[in-house]
Design a protein around this motif. Structure first.
Motif, PDB file in Angstrom:
ATOM      1  N   MET A 156       0.829  -1.176   0.000  1.00 12.21           N
ATOM      2  CA  MET A 156       0.000   0.000   0.000  1.00 12.21           C
ATOM      3  C   MET A 156       0.873   1.239   0.000  1.00 12.21           C
ATOM      4  O   MET A 156       2.023   1.206   0.410  1.00 12.21           O
ATOM      5  CB  MET A 156      -0.897   0.024   1.230  1.00 12.21           C
ATOM      6  N   HIS A 157       0.256   2.302  -0.384  1.00 12.31           N
ATOM      7  CA  HIS A 157       0.949   3.579  -0.432  1.00 12.31           C
ATOM      8  C   HIS A 157       1.108   4.138   0.990  1.00 12.31           C
ATOM      9  O   HIS A 157       0.308   3.854   1.879  1.00 12.31           O
ATOM     10  CB  HIS A 157       0.157   4.552  -1.308  1.00 12.31           C
ATOM     11  N   GLN A 158       2.147   4.916   1.195  1.00  9.31           N
ATOM     12  CA  GLN A 158       2.451   5.456   2.520  1.00  9.31           C
ATOM     13  C   GLN A 158       1.305   6.313   3.062  1.00  9.31           C
ATOM     14  O   GLN A 158       1.006   6.268   4.251  1.00  9.31           O
ATOM     15  CB  GLN A 158       3.742   6.287   2.454  1.00  9.31           C
ATOM     16  N   SER A 159       0.649   7.074   2.203  1.00  3.53           N
ATOM     17  CA  SER A 159      -0.441   7.930   2.680  1.00  3.53           C
ATOM     18  C   SER A 159      -1.622   7.098   3.181  1.00  3.53           C
ATOM     19  O   SER A 159      -2.331   7.505   4.104  1.00  3.53           O
ATOM     20  CB  SER A 159      -0.903   8.874   1.572  1.00  3.53           C
ATOM     21  N   ILE A 160      -1.832   5.918   2.598  1.00  4.90           N
ATOM     22  CA  ILE A 160      -2.912   5.040   3.061  1.00  4.90           C
ATOM     23  C   ILE A 160      -2.590   4.527   4.457  1.00  4.90           C
ATOM     24  O   ILE A 160      -3.457   4.479   5.334  1.00  4.90           O
ATOM     25  CB  ILE A 160      -3.133   3.893   2.066  1.00  4.90           C
ATOM     26  N   PHE A 161      -1.330   4.132   4.692  1.00  2.00           N
ATOM     27  CA  PHE A 161      -0.922   3.688   6.021  1.00  2.00           C
ATOM     28  C   PHE A 161      -1.113   4.796   7.053  1.00  2.00           C
ATOM     29  O   PHE A 161      -1.610   4.548   8.159  1.00  2.00           O
ATOM     30  CB  PHE A 161       0.544   3.244   6.013  1.00  2.00           C
ATOM     31  N   GLN A 162      -0.729   6.017   6.679  1.00  8.89           N
ATOM     32  CA  GLN A 162      -0.881   7.133   7.605  1.00  8.89           C
ATOM     33  C   GLN A 162      -2.348   7.402   7.909  1.00  8.89           C
ATOM     34  O   GLN A 162      -2.726   7.621   9.059  1.00  8.89           O
ATOM     35  CB  GLN A 162      -0.238   8.389   7.016  1.00  8.89           C
ATOM     36  N   ARG A 163      -3.183   7.368   6.890  1.00 10.56           N
ATOM     37  CA  ARG A 163      -4.612   7.608   7.076  1.00 10.56           C
ATOM     38  C   ARG A 163      -5.223   6.535   7.971  1.00 10.56           C
ATOM     39  O   ARG A 163      -6.019   6.836   8.872  1.00 10.56           O
ATOM     40  CB  ARG A 163      -5.308   7.628   5.720  1.00 10.56           C
ATOM     41  N   ARG A 164      -4.828   5.275   7.765  1.00  9.31           N
ATOM     42  CA  ARG A 164      -5.364   4.193   8.594  1.00  9.31           C
ATOM     43  C   ARG A 164      -4.919   4.341  10.039  1.00  9.31           C
ATOM     44  O   ARG A 164      -5.685   4.098  10.970  1.00  9.31           O
ATOM     45  CB  ARG A 164      -4.935   2.838   8.043  1.00  9.31           C
ATOM     46  N   ALA A 165      -3.653   4.750  10.240  1.00 10.19           N
ATOM     47  CA  ALA A 165      -3.157   4.950  11.603  1.00 10.19           C
ATOM     48  C   ALA A 165      -3.905   6.089  12.291  1.00 10.19           C
ATOM     49  O   ALA A 165      -4.266   5.989  13.477  1.00 10.19           O
ATOM     50  CB  ALA A 165      -1.659   5.234  11.571  1.00 10.19           C
ATOM     51  N   ILE A 166      -4.145   7.170  11.572  1.00 12.47           N
ATOM     52  CA  ILE A 166      -4.875   8.304  12.148  1.00 12.47           C
ATOM     53  C   ILE A 166      -6.303   7.892  12.501  1.00 12.47           C
ATOM     54  O   ILE A 166      -6.811   8.196  13.587  1.00 12.47           O
ATOM     55  CB  ILE A 166      -4.871   9.496  11.174  1.00 12.47           C
ATOM     56  N   LEU A 167      -6.971   7.172  11.602  1.00  8.69           N
ATOM     57  CA  LEU A 167      -8.345   6.738  11.872  1.00  8.69           C
ATOM     58  C   LEU A 167      -8.407   5.779  13.053  1.00  8.69           C
ATOM     59  O   LEU A 167      -9.336   5.853  13.869  1.00  8.69           O
ATOM     60  CB  LEU A 167      -8.949   6.090  10.625  1.00  8.69           C
ATOM     61  N   GLU A 168      -7.440   4.883  13.167  1.00  7.83           N
ATOM     62  CA  GLU A 168      -7.429   3.955  14.302  1.00  7.83           C
ATOM     63  C   GLU A 168      -7.226   4.723  15.613  1.00  7.83           C
ATOM     64  O   GLU A 168      -7.841   4.405  16.630  1.00  7.83           O
ATOM     65  CB  GLU A 168      -6.347   2.901  14.124  1.00  7.83           C
ATOM     66  N   GLY A 169      -6.372   5.735  15.591  1.00  8.52           N
ATOM     67  CA  GLY A 169      -6.192   6.567  16.779  1.00  8.52           C
ATOM     68  C   GLY A 169      -7.466   7.297  17.159  1.00  8.52           C
ATOM     69  O   GLY A 169      -7.815   7.394  18.343  1.00  8.52           O
ATOM     70  N   LEU A 170      -8.180   7.820  16.159  1.00  5.46           N
ATOM     71  CA  LEU A 170      -9.447   8.501  16.432  1.00  5.46           C
ATOM     72  C   LEU A 170     -10.501   7.533  16.970  1.00  5.46           C
ATOM     73  O   LEU A 170     -11.277   7.881  17.865  1.00  5.46           O
ATOM     74  CB  LEU A 170      -9.948   9.190  15.165  1.00  5.46           C
ATOM     75  N   ARG A 171     -10.530   6.318  16.427  1.00  6.19           N
ATOM     76  CA  ARG A 171     -11.483   5.312  16.930  1.00  6.19           C
ATOM     77  C   ARG A 171     -11.192   4.981  18.393  1.00  6.19           C
ATOM     78  O   ARG A 171     -12.109   4.846  19.207  1.00  6.19           O
ATOM     79  CB  ARG A 171     -11.401   4.044  16.085  1.00  6.19           C
ATOM     80  N   GLU A 172      -9.913   4.853  18.727  1.00  6.94           N
ATOM     81  CA  GLU A 172      -9.541   4.537  20.111  1.00  6.94           C
ATOM     82  C   GLU A 172      -9.914   5.687  21.049  1.00  6.94           C
ATOM     83  O   GLU A 172     -10.403   5.455  22.152  1.00  6.94           O
ATOM     84  CB  GLU A 172      -8.045   4.250  20.200  1.00  6.94           C
ATOM     85  N   ARG A 173      -9.705   6.920  20.608  1.00 14.47           N
ATOM     86  CA  ARG A 173     -10.108   8.074  21.420  1.00 14.47           C
ATOM     87  C   ARG A 173     -11.615   8.105  21.605  1.00 14.47           C
ATOM     88  O   ARG A 173     -12.117   8.440  22.690  1.00 14.47           O
ATOM     89  CB  ARG A 173      -9.633   9.367  20.773  1.00 14.47           C
ATOM     90  N   ALA A 174     -12.370   7.757  20.566  1.00 11.44           N
ATOM     91  CA  ALA A 174     -13.830   7.729  20.676  1.00 11.44           C
ATOM     92  C   ALA A 174     -14.275   6.651  21.653  1.00 11.44           C
ATOM     93  O   ALA A 174     -15.192   6.864  22.461  1.00 11.44           O
ATOM     94  CB  ALA A 174     -14.460   7.504  19.304  1.00 11.44           C
ATOM     95  N   ARG A 175     -13.641   5.471  21.595  1.00 11.66           N
ATOM     96  CA  ARG A 175     -13.976   4.392  22.543  1.00 11.66           C
ATOM     97  C   ARG A 175     -13.698   4.828  23.975  1.00 11.66           C
ATOM     98  O   ARG A 175     -14.500   4.590  24.885  1.00 11.66           O
ATOM     99  CB  ARG A 175     -13.168   3.135  22.217  1.00 11.66           C
ATOM    100  N   GLN A 176     -12.533   5.467  24.181  1.00  9.79           N
ATOM    101  CA  GLN A 176     -12.168   5.920  25.520  1.00  9.79           C
ATOM    102  C   GLN A 176     -13.110   7.009  26.007  1.00  9.79           C
ATOM    103  O   GLN A 176     -13.520   7.007  27.170  1.00  9.79           O
ATOM    104  CB  GLN A 176     -10.724   6.420  25.525  1.00  9.79           C
ATOM    105  N   ALA A 177     -13.483   7.938  25.146  1.00 10.63           N
ATOM    106  CA  ALA A 177     -14.413   9.009  25.533  1.00 10.63           C
ATOM    107  C   ALA A 177     -15.780   8.432  25.885  1.00 10.63           C
ATOM    108  O   ALA A 177     -16.418   8.879  26.844  1.00 10.63           O
ATOM    109  CB  ALA A 177     -14.534  10.022  24.406  1.00 10.63           C
ATOM    110  N   THR A 178     -16.226   7.425  25.138  1.00 14.85           N
ATOM    111  CA  THR A 178     -17.510   6.785  25.438  1.00 14.85           C
ATOM    112  C   THR A 178     -17.454   6.085  26.782  1.00 14.85           C
ATOM    113  O   THR A 178     -18.379   6.190  27.597  1.00 14.85           O
ATOM    114  CB  THR A 178     -17.876   5.785  24.332  1.00 14.85           C
ATOM    115  N   ALA A 179     -16.358   5.373  27.043  1.00 19.36           N
ATOM    116  CA  ALA A 179     -16.214   4.688  28.330  1.00 19.36           C
ATOM    117  C   ALA A 179     -16.174   5.693  29.474  1.00 19.36           C
ATOM    118  O   ALA A 179     -16.795   5.477  30.528  1.00 19.36           O
ATOM    119  CB  ALA A 179     -14.956   3.830  28.326  1.00 19.36           C
ATOM    120  N   ASP A 180     -15.468   6.810  29.297  1.00 22.89           N
ATOM    121  CA  ASP A 180     -15.415   7.845  30.327  1.00 22.89           C
ATOM    122  C   ASP A 180     -16.786   8.474  30.558  1.00 22.89           C
ATOM    123  O   ASP A 180     -17.157   8.777  31.688  1.00 22.89           O
ATOM    124  CB  ASP A 180     -14.417   8.935  29.944  1.00 22.89           C
ATOM    125  N   PHE A 181     -17.536   8.665  29.480  1.00 22.49           N
ATOM    126  CA  PHE A 181     -18.865   9.258  29.599  1.00 22.49           C
ATOM    127  C   PHE A 181     -19.779   8.381  30.442  1.00 22.49           C
ATOM    128  O   PHE A 181     -20.511   8.878  31.305  1.00 22.49           O
ATOM    129  CB  PHE A 181     -19.470   9.465  28.210  1.00 22.49           C
TER     130      PHE A 181
END
Length: 115
Positions: free
Chosen positions: A1-26
């Motif tokens: 895969m292209h480097q930008s795809i890897f970066q985009r996937r890493a950013i999205l996974e980080g955002l998903r993890e933050r959303a999970r943590q925010a939901t658990a905190d809520f």
């Protein structure tokens, strides 16, 4: 895969993890009730006013009923029955407690023999 795809996937996974943590905190806040769990039994039409009751976890057809009201009432009854404390759960709880008590007695016997 292209480097930008890897970066985009890493950013999205980080955002998903933050959303999970925010939901658990809520839901840890006082006075906030978590949403109800998904039903254990799903009612799906199978044709000619026949409905299949499917176990959501395994995908196995548990029963078939004629009429939507009959199917939903049977699904509610099956879920209520699944929530009850049955003999298997009692046996599992008793065996766990027997193992705990046995381990504690073994520790006491071991340290008592060295005194």
């Amino acid at each position: 895969m292209h480097q930008s795809i890897f970066q985009r996937r890493a950013i999205l996974e980080g955002l998903r993890e933050r959303a999970r943590q925010a939901t658990a905190d809520f839901y840890q806040k006082p006075g906030v009730m978590p949403p109800p769990l998904a039903p254990l039994i799903v009612v799906k039409p199978s044709g000619n006013n026949t409905f299949a009751l499917i176990n959501r976890a395994t995908g196995v057809v548990v029963a078939e009923r004629f009429g939507h009201n009959n199917a939903t009432s049977h699904a509610r009854a099956l879920e209520a029955k699944a929530k009850q404390f049955d003999v298997k759960q009692l046996g599992r709880a008793l065996s766990i407690w027997a193992l705990r008590i046995g381990a504690i007695l073994t520790v006491f016997a071991f340290f008592g023999s060295h005194v």
